[in-house]
Scaffold this active site. Sequence first.
Site, PDB file in Angstrom:
ATOM      1  CB  CYS A 136      -1.181   0.259   1.355  1.00 59.93           C
ATOM      2  SG  CYS A 136      -1.903  -1.307   1.226  1.00 59.93           S
ATOM      3  CB  SER A 176      17.162  -9.231  -3.588  1.00 59.53           C
ATOM      4  OG  SER A 176      16.737  -7.904  -3.969  1.00 59.53           O
ATOM      5  CB  SER A 200      15.733  -5.501   0.438  1.00 58.69           C
ATOM      6  OG  SER A 200      14.676  -4.943   0.185  1.00 58.69           O
ATOM      7  CB  SER A 243      12.173  -1.604  -1.068  1.00 57.64           C
ATOM      8  OG  SER A 243      11.981  -2.366  -0.274  1.00 57.64           O
ATOM      9  CB  THR A 264      11.762  -7.215   1.313  1.00 55.66           C
ATOM     10  OG1 THR A 264      12.306  -6.524   0.360  1.00 55.66           O
ATOM     11  CG2 THR A 264      11.251  -8.573   0.931  1.00 55.66           C
TER      12      THR A 264
END
Length: 699
Positions: free
Chosen positions: A2, A395, A439, A441, A444
Amino acid sequence: MCGIFAYLNYHVPRTRREILETLIKGLQRLEYRGYDSAGVGFDGGNDKDWEANACKIQLIKKKGKVKALDEEVHKQQDMDLDIEFDVHLGIAHTRWATHGEPSPVNSHPQRSDKNNEFIVIHNGIITNYKDLKKFLESKGYDFESETDTETIAKLVKYMYDNRESQDTSFTTLVERVIQQLEGAFALVFKSVHFPGQAVGTRRGSPLLIGVRSEHKLSTDHIPILYRTARTQIGSKFTRWGSQGERGKDKKGSCNLSRVDSTTCLFPVEEKAVEYYFASDASAVIEHTNRVIFLEDDDVAAVVDGRLSIHRIKRTAGDHPGRAVQTLQMELQQIMKGNFSSFMQKEIFEQPESVVNTMRGRVNFDDYTVNLGGLKDHIKEIQRCRRLILIACGTSYHAGVATRQVLEELTELPVMVELASDFLDRNTPVFRDDVCFFLSQSGETADTLMGLRYCKERGALTVGITNTVGSSISRETDCGVHINAGPEIGVASTKAYTSQFVSLVMFALMMCDDRISMQERRKEIMLGLKRLPDLIKEVLSMDDEIQKLATELYHQKSVLIMGRGYHYATCLEGALKIKEITYMHSEGILAGELKHGPLALVDKLMPVIMIIMRDHTYAKCQNALQQVVARQGRPVVICDKEDTETIKNTKRTIKVPHSVDCLQGILSVIPLQLLAFHLAVLRGYDVDFPRNLAKSVTVE
């Protein structure tokens, strides 16, 4: 998953139209995270007095794309878009369905009641929501959605209805709520009872705050305010302290006496300021590059235009404050430019992104590697007994791709683990292990849980991420920022190749003092030097790969085979095809061909094989002959200097030659391009594949 975005303007006059445009634009910047519905919450009413309008909250929610939400906003007949607000908080959300199907009623913001007294946006999963819902229903609160988030909105209303004093602050209510929540969340609250105030908090899901003002800010380091007596529902008093000082008055706004003036962030000369709450920096960078990254269990409150950060209790290792950081990202980095999609842009950015990964770290004159983020721990890492690489998805494939060169140059056993499986097995981890967490981002969820698992067992932890200020980059002992630049497309491309290069650089750094390794190190470093030009050469084959895609796009399945350094390439290529084309694809270790997969091969089954001039060449040739003998018609990705394979195979994709451990970067790019063209030909949205999210922040 989200996406959260909120915008608060304080003494910066904005029309409702401008506010809604800012909210919608923020959601558009978060679309890449994946979502199935979207919504906004803002002050309703058409009074000229903003405080009167703040007593009426309007919600607009829509299933589908942000564009559909924007159209729905402009369909509202009774809403004056030209009303000006001197102070206003608007919140917006893109939802990824976890509890309840995609629908307007399940979309966020979720509300406390039909009067919209409290609304909330949420990223994460509340694991005890059923118990909370049962309790609230027993108290007479009615539920209208199937979401876990609605329990949060109802719970804050319950806390408000049962407050012990009219002076109970919005911050106190939220603190009482999060003490009851289990699971992961990032939350932003808005209420008619606290006009112009915003409260945001996080635990396990990312949340940052952007600050914009034309005036000097009071501080660039916000002290954490701790509650000096544990807050209990029904307690009479709330006391706050920062390093021994009281920092809040009874109404919850900052007490700006001489002693306490540094406990809040605010413009010194004027009151005018704007705040942006967001899941990640891509949503705020066009507004400001000054941000504060919240930590788990931080509660950030904006009251009277002043930002303060609170925590319920002090724990060992807590940092005493939160710094205002300056982002280096630029707006054009997250725009498509002349490309049709973000994924296409990111594939073609790889010559530059691998250079950025190496810039300032690899010296090709004296063959040295300096990873500044590891410098203080490199001796400890060199003394370890085992390396464990823990990751998910692409990854994980970067870890598999570099495992062999890591084992060769470090002479250590290297395990590469899927984070979810690593946790399920309660894998033994020891103090003399070094654990890497990969990762893009840095958020994760499974990888982050694996990090905490390893820290509890005393292992040294290393982060390999693409996001400054992410949870993994903050919680690891040391790490490497891959510097690939923002990656918006859900299907990872340039982050994979930059993670690959980062791990190779680490391997080179580990063996810099070993005389026996110097020739091999030099060979690999010369390969790194030539890599950007070789990637450009592969990208020049785009038209050829597009032609291949026109022959394959109607197929239902494809097999990709290879071994050695290229097994990871097979896995990654198959994942890309699965992700964005929705074709079944399988990456197969060529050595396992006779153990089952060969049964799938016939004249109708598309087969792609990767055969390079390395130590597995002869074995790959054997696998090729087995496929051809079963009437298979393989497309072979091979070295352009491999005349034998080119002569004996009907269809080849010829890539330039590089050192064996880097060849996987050149062989994966044709598969990235093939997946892209297949998805376009099949009519799918390349950047936002169905059912998938860019940043998987729930387990």
